[in-house]
Design an enzyme around this catalytic site. Structure first.
Site, PDB file in Angstrom:
ATOM      1  N   GLU A 129       0.817  -1.214   0.000  1.00  0.00           N
ATOM      2  CA  GLU A 129       0.000   0.000   0.000  1.00  0.00           C
ATOM      3  C   GLU A 129       0.850   1.263   0.000  1.00  0.00           C
ATOM      4  OE1 GLU A 129      -3.143  -0.007  -0.629  1.00  0.00           O
ATOM      5  OE2 GLU A 129      -3.097  -2.196  -0.671  1.00  0.00           O
ATOM      6  N   HIS A 143       2.010   2.019  -3.430  1.00  0.00           N
ATOM      7  CA  HIS A 143       1.022   2.735  -4.244  1.00  0.00           C
ATOM      8  C   HIS A 143       1.210   4.246  -4.092  1.00  0.00           C
ATOM      9  CE1 HIS A 143      -1.404  -0.353  -6.014  1.00  0.00           C
ATOM     10  NE2 HIS A 143      -1.803  -0.879  -4.868  1.00  0.00           N
TER      11      HIS A 143
END
Length: 258
Positions: free
Chosen positions: A135, A138
């Site tokens: 994450e 990202h």
């Protein structure tokens, strides 16, 4: 005539908005600046946390909160090394007490992980690190800005035209909310896998956990893919790609552990 001129202008703006990501080297369509993305994400994040608090959904498990913070703190150090501009981010992580199998990181380092994914899958620290490394990747790879750009583009030429004219996106916090629900492209997911496993290895978390994590995620499939898997590459393809990366990541992991 006006429609043709608008379409021409939008096409020209789209071409001009292609940027090269400094981490991955991939060309990206980016219609919003990093500052604008962070401002709108901060508003959306605050709203999400406030709503969770009002519903009594913020985790009160002190041990779990400390565990997540310890893991993400180590990952943040490596993210800042990989993408130096993130050293100025106001990183934050929240544990939300809901059964969903999900986690995310918004532009500017605003993170959340749900108790469901930790408890239902009985995740180890190494596996949590793989999720949060993915994450965080990202964010440092600019995928949130790409999703915001898609969200804006789907709202039509009026919104896009206002942005190109210099409209302040801090009033477009809903765009960040929409971006959270839009899927990343498969290319972006593969990038996040690639850099996420490296972040975790550099932070001292076992790369083999990437495989065990996705085995658990695949087994949790049930009647449909979990939210975290809904738009991702198939678990078998993902595990194959990650397995190929493990030998390259092991020296980084061993160096970090020693």
């Amino acid at each position: 005539m006006k429609t043709r001129l608008l379409l021409t202008a939008l096409l020209a703006a789209t071409l001009a908005a292609c940027q090269t990501n400094p981490v991955s080297g991939r060309k990206q369509l980016v219609l919003v600046s990093e500052e604008q993305a962070q401002a709108s994400s901060a508003q959306a994040y605050a709203q999400t946390v406030n709503e969770a608090q009002q519903k009594g959904k913020l985790s009160t498990d002190a041990a779990l909160n400390a565990r997540v913070k310890r893991i993400t703190d180590r990952l943040i150090v490596q993210a800042e090394n990989m993408y130096p501009p993130s050293r100025s981010w106001k990183w934050s992580v929240t544990v939300i007490d809901e059964p969903t199998l999900n986690a995310w990181c918004m532009p500017g380092g605003k993170m959340a992980i749900y108790t469901g994914i930790v408890r239902k899958l009985n995740l180890s620290d190494d596996e949590i690190a793989q999720i949060m490394g993915h994450e965080i990747s990202h964010a440092i790879l600019g995928h949130g800005r790409e999703r915001m750009s898609r969200a804006i583009a789907t709202q039509g030429g009026l919104e896009l035209g206002s942005i190109l004219a210099g409209r302040d996106l801090t009033v477009l916090a809903p765009v960040a909310d929409i971006a959270l629900t839009l899927p990343n492209s498969r290319e972006a997911e593969s990038e996040a896998d690639r850099y996420g496993i490296e972040l975790a290895a550099r932070a001292g978390y076992n790369p083999h956990a990437a495989i065990s994590l996705w085995e658990k995620m695949s087994q949790a499939n049930g009647n449909g893919p979990p939210q975290f898997l809904s738009t991702h590459p198939s678990p078998s393809n993902r595990m194959q790609a990650l397995n190929a990366l493990v030998p390259k990541m092991m020296p980084l992991y061993e160096k970090a552990r020693n």
